[in-house]
Design a protein around this motif. Sequence first.
Motif, mmCIF file in Angstrom:
data_model
loop_
_atom_site.group_PDB
_atom_site.id
_atom_site.type_symbol
_atom_site.label_atom_id
_atom_site.label_comp_id
_atom_site.label_asym_id
_atom_site.label_seq_id
_atom_site.Cartn_x
_atom_site.Cartn_y
_atom_site.Cartn_z
ATOM 1 N N CYS A 200 23.040 -60.100 -33.720
ATOM 2 C CA CYS A 200 23.179 -59.156 -32.604
ATOM 3 C C CYS A 200 24.238 -58.131 -33.015
ATOM 4 O O CYS A 200 23.974 -56.941 -33.055
ATOM 5 N N ARG B 292 18.806 -55.815 -39.163
ATOM 6 C CA ARG B 292 19.338 -55.243 -37.927
ATOM 7 C C ARG B 292 20.760 -55.759 -37.701
ATOM 8 O O ARG B 292 21.172 -56.756 -38.289
ATOM 9 N N LYS C 99 28.329 -51.699 -29.935
ATOM 10 C CA LYS C 99 27.628 -52.599 -29.016
ATOM 11 C C LYS C 99 27.735 -52.181 -27.554
ATOM 12 O O LYS C 99 28.844 -51.965 -27.057
ATOM 13 N N HIS D 164 15.918 -60.627 -27.000
ATOM 14 C CA HIS D 164 16.430 -60.127 -25.727
ATOM 15 C C HIS D 164 15.422 -60.391 -24.617
ATOM 16 O O HIS D 164 15.792 -60.522 -23.446
ATOM 17 N N GLU E 155 16.862 -61.730 -33.406
ATOM 18 C CA GLU E 155 18.256 -61.978 -33.753
ATOM 19 C C GLU E 155 18.382 -63.306 -34.499
ATOM 20 O O GLU E 155 17.749 -64.303 -34.154
ATOM 21 N N ASP F 90 25.328 -62.764 -27.983
ATOM 22 C CA ASP F 90 23.943 -63.251 -27.960
ATOM 23 C C ASP F 90 23.651 -64.490 -28.815
ATOM 24 O O ASP F 90 22.515 -64.657 -29.308
ATOM 25 N N GLN G 279 20.480 -66.775 -27.922
ATOM 26 C CA GLN G 279 19.123 -66.319 -28.252
ATOM 27 C C GLN G 279 18.928 -66.115 -29.762
ATOM 28 O O GLN G 279 17.866 -65.661 -30.188
HETATM 29 MN MN MN Z 1 21.788 -58.670 -28.810
#
Ligand code: MN
Length: 338
Positions: A103, A127, A132, A273, A299, A310, A313
């Motif tokens: 993330c 990524r 952020k 997400h 992620e 995050d 996730q």
């Molecule tokens: Mn994220």
Amino acid sequence: MIIVMRPGATPEEIQHICEKVKELGLTPHVSRGVERTIIGVIGEEEKIRVQPLEAYPGVENVVPILRPYKLASRDFKPEPTEFEMKNGVTVGGQKVVVMAGPCSVEGREMLFEVAREVRASGAAFLRGGAFKPRTSPYSFQGLGEEGLKYLREAADEFGLLVVTETMDTRTVELVSRYADMLQIGARNMQNFDLLKEVGMSKKPVLLKRGLSATIQELLLSAEYLLSKGNFKVVLCERGIRTFETATRNTIDINAVPVIKRETHLPVIVDPSHGTGKWEYVIPVARAAIAAGADGIMVELHPNPESAMSDGPQSLLPKKFRELMQQIRPIAQAVGREL
Ligand code: MN
Ligand code: PEP
């Protein structure tokens, strides 16, 4: 308004129309298809309507675009958009693209560890957020330029492309120096000044759907980018807010075929997400590819328990490998490759 040229229209005839449009103070957008060329003219259409353009050599007909988004519509460009990037990667092509990484960029070492994994699994993009958009001002805000440097170094080391977010018009130029693709986050989908700035930058863009945005609003935001001359746009369904609380958001899988029908732009899905829980990421990624998405963004973290954002996730590398193995046959089943 679109000016549809006859299949055999010559470059001179196309040029002639473009000059006429410019003389009227309007901007022509040319879409060269396999069959025919279409010239889109957006803006004060009355100026065009009074011209007998149908009588010009090479013109088949002149028709209004009824959709609110014009350049993003299939009327303007019937064929799907695909664009080439570095490392032989094509977005929107036969091969589905996978974007993976943490993330947030948390440090050099962890990013290199993730990048190695991303490469080994056959994904094309690394990524990671250096800027952020956090709900709380007290949460980790990202490493800024230092994070961008790590992204570039790690991506170059492993032959990957960088996709990362720019949150503000003031950082578009800075982020563009390091990134291969600029991400516009969900919270900024309707930051119109940012859309205009990124549209002018001509860098490929990943435009994420807003938390409560309709598909039409998403496409109108894409229209901002296209109208500034940037056609390298990929849309991202990342889940929307609904009454459901079992997951962080609700992935609108319908959006994939709807977007495919309404626009020529490629679309990817972000099941991280979209669900907010790592254990739902793989099944939803499978659904995305089955529904016809051009790729996914997920992620990934070497140690999700200690992630600065995050973690719940984020997939462990081992799970990410499983994801890649599972979506490969699905891509093939729907006529794609991975
Ligand atoms: Mn994220
Ligand atoms: C992200 O991709 O890290 C992100 C912040 O996503 P979104 O804008 O979709 O919330």
